[in-house]
Design an enzyme around this catalytic site. Structure first.
Site, PDB file in Angstrom:
ATOM      1  N   ARG A  46       0.829  -1.206   0.000  1.00  0.00           N
ATOM      2  CA  ARG A  46       0.000   0.000   0.000  1.00  0.00           C
ATOM      3  C   ARG A  46       0.861   1.252   0.000  1.00  0.00           C
ATOM      4  O   ARG A  46       0.516   2.266  -0.604  1.00  0.00           O
ATOM      5  CB  ARG A  46      -0.939  -0.004   1.215  1.00  0.00           C
ATOM      6  CG  ARG A  46      -1.679   1.314   1.427  1.00  0.00           C
ATOM      7  CD  ARG A  46      -2.795   1.197   2.433  1.00  0.00           C
ATOM      8  NE  ARG A  46      -2.430   0.526   3.651  1.00  0.00           N
ATOM      9  CZ  ARG A  46      -1.738   1.090   4.660  1.00  0.00           C
ATOM     10  NH1 ARG A  46      -1.327   2.346   4.571  1.00  0.00           N
ATOM     11  NH2 ARG A  46      -1.470   0.395   5.752  1.00  0.00           N
ATOM     12  N   TYR A  99     -16.746  16.874 -16.064  1.00  0.00           N
ATOM     13  CA  TYR A  99     -17.057  15.452 -16.159  1.00  0.00           C
ATOM     14  C   TYR A  99     -18.086  15.067 -15.091  1.00  0.00           C
ATOM     15  O   TYR A  99     -17.996  15.485 -13.941  1.00  0.00           O
ATOM     16  CB  TYR A  99     -15.775  14.642 -15.999  1.00  0.00           C
ATOM     17  CG  TYR A  99     -15.985  13.177 -15.723  1.00  0.00           C
ATOM     18  CD1 TYR A  99     -16.786  12.389 -16.567  1.00  0.00           C
ATOM     19  CD2 TYR A  99     -15.409  12.566 -14.624  1.00  0.00           C
ATOM     20  CE1 TYR A  99     -16.989  11.045 -16.312  1.00  0.00           C
ATOM     21  CE2 TYR A  99     -15.599  11.218 -14.358  1.00  0.00           C
ATOM     22  CZ  TYR A  99     -16.395  10.460 -15.199  1.00  0.00           C
ATOM     23  OH  TYR A  99     -16.600   9.130 -14.938  1.00  0.00           O
ATOM     24  N   ASP A 171      -7.451  18.443 -14.884  1.00  0.00           N
ATOM     25  CA  ASP A 171      -7.644  17.091 -15.401  1.00  0.00           C
ATOM     26  C   ASP A 171      -7.184  17.091 -16.859  1.00  0.00           C
ATOM     27  O   ASP A 171      -7.801  17.714 -17.722  1.00  0.00           O
ATOM     28  CB  ASP A 171      -9.119  16.692 -15.284  1.00  0.00           C
ATOM     29  CG  ASP A 171      -9.360  15.237 -15.655  1.00  0.00           C
ATOM     30  OD1 ASP A 171      -8.646  14.718 -16.530  1.00  0.00           O
ATOM     31  OD2 ASP A 171     -10.273  14.622 -15.078  1.00  0.00           O
ATOM     32  N   LYS A 196      -7.707   5.717 -19.594  1.00  0.00           N
ATOM     33  CA  LYS A 196      -7.986   6.168 -20.950  1.00  0.00           C
ATOM     34  C   LYS A 196      -6.726   6.102 -21.829  1.00  0.00           C
ATOM     35  O   LYS A 196      -6.202   5.028 -22.073  1.00  0.00           O
ATOM     36  CB  LYS A 196      -8.557   7.587 -20.890  1.00  0.00           C
ATOM     37  CG  LYS A 196      -9.658   7.793 -19.843  1.00  0.00           C
ATOM     38  CD  LYS A 196     -10.829   6.843 -19.975  1.00  0.00           C
ATOM     39  CE  LYS A 196     -12.045   7.233 -19.145  1.00  0.00           C
ATOM     40  NZ  LYS A 196     -11.848   7.191 -17.685  1.00  0.00           N
TER      41      LYS A 196
END
Length: 381
Positions: A46, A99, A171, A196
């Site tokens: 982690r 978005y 973004d 993406k």
């Protein structure tokens, strides 16, 4: 080194990995100590993993940043930035044309936690001045925006925000670092849904953040470790693999999208085309200054502005899959009204111009003649 070379080589030195040309997959949750109290670069997955570190360092280089941080999804990356930068009573100014997932996070998670959100039309940078208050701590931007492909002047908005001691996050998912580097334009934080274009093959879920400020890095890194929304090594490996061909793929995406935008802009069944590469786009000149090329995403509004017409068009397509995502090698079509922005209230969508007869096209890297033929037959009366 130039961009394409850095995409292949930065972040990994094979000398420490048995000369493996590709970064190994460190498929482990823990790393062994030699003795109690030893300072270790990796102790628990982690907190860090060598495969993840290679990806984070590569992304930092591509965004011309000092630090990169990887997360389990693009939304996890956005959430970590918001939590690192804001506390109850603070305000965030967000671009109005946002978005749908980011809008949902801001309005349904952050606002109930005591964060005030102001959605502002920032097509004119001067609108920001009146939106900032003494409580404003963060400016949240997308450019190009999802799904209407609007641009904002990152340099001008960053200058205004910084005069008020407000951090700026962008973004950069649609543009990728190949086409646009927000930190060089004045922003403080860059966020990607690496699901993406960076991954590029529709086979990974991952988010990335790039920063250069030491304190910002430490604050976001704390949330990354404390909350634990980190990617596994396989996802990091796949994203690293995808990044190696990012420049090649983005050039092909852009080549194809430019042809498609021109074709659709002249088609009788299409009322409007949203693509910054078209001279008629209101932000075309800004795109020429701010971006290397115009990207692989196109949105359209059909002349028959109904959900039935949008569905009929999507069902007729043969190469384009009807899907939520974008940025893969294959072409995709998204009905933004019900999919990417499905959680946004209808009135809000109407205000932004997100209509039932609108569709977002992610133009893949297939042969352009096949893409055009598919669109032509799908639009045929």
């Amino acid at each position: 080194m130039k961009f394409s070379t850095r995409a292949i080589h930065v972040g990994y030195d094979n000398a420490g990995h048995n000369r493996s040309v590709m970064p190994p997959l460190y498929q482990t949750s823990v790393f062994a100590y030699d003795h109690v109290g030893e300072a270790m670069p990796y102790v628990y997955a982690r907190s860090g993993n060598p495969t993840r570190s290679a990806l984070e360092d590569c992304l930092a280089s591509l965004e011309e940043a000092r630090y990169g941080l990887a997360f389990s999804s693009g939304m996890a990356a956005i959430d970590a930035v918001l939590r690192a930068c804001l506390k109850p009573g603070d305000e965030v100014v967000a671009l109005a044309d946002l978005y749908g997932g980011a809008y949902r996070l801001l309005t349904q998670v952050m606002e109930p936690a005591g964060i005030k959100v102001r959605f502002v039309d920032l097509s004119n940078p001067h609108q920001l001045e009146s939106a900032i208050t003494p409580a404003t701590r963060l400016l949240w931007l997308e450019s190009p925006t999802n799904p209407l492909l609007g641009l904002v002047d990152i340099t001008a908005l960053s200058a205004i925000a910084h005069r008020h001691s407000v951090k700026v996050a962008v973004d950069n998912t649609f543009a990728t670092p190949y086409l646009q580097r927000p930190l060089a334009l004045g922003a403080d934080i860059v966020v990607h849904s690496a699901t993406k274009y960076l991954g590029g093959h529709s086979d990974v879920l991952l988010g990335l953040v790039a920063v250069s400020d030491d304190k910002l890095y430490q604050d976001i890194r704390f949330v990354q470790n404390a909350a634990g929304a980190v990617p596994g090594p396989q996802d990091c490996f796949l994203t690293l693999r995808g990044i190696k061909t990012l420049a090649l793929r983005m050039d092909r995406h852009c080549d194809n999208a430019e042809r498609v935008a021109d074709f659709l802009s002249r088609h009788a069944a299409v009322a409007k085309v949203f693509y910054p590469g078209l001279p008629a786009h209101p932000d075309h000149e800004l795109a020429k200054r701010q971006m290397k090329r115009y990207g692989g995403i196109i949105s359209i509004k059909l002349r028959d502005d109904s959900r039935e017409a949008a569905n009929r068009f999507a069902q007729r397509l043969q190469l384009f899959a009807l899907a939520e995502s974008l940025g893969g090698v294959e072409s995709l079509v998204n009905h933004s009204y019900t999919m990417s922005h499905g959680s946004m209230p209808a009135q809000r969508k109407a205000e932004l111009g997100i209509v039932e007869g609108g569709l977002r096209l992610s133009i893949g890297i297939e042969d352009i003649e096949d893409i055009l033929a598919d669109l032509e037959q799908a639009l045929r009366e």
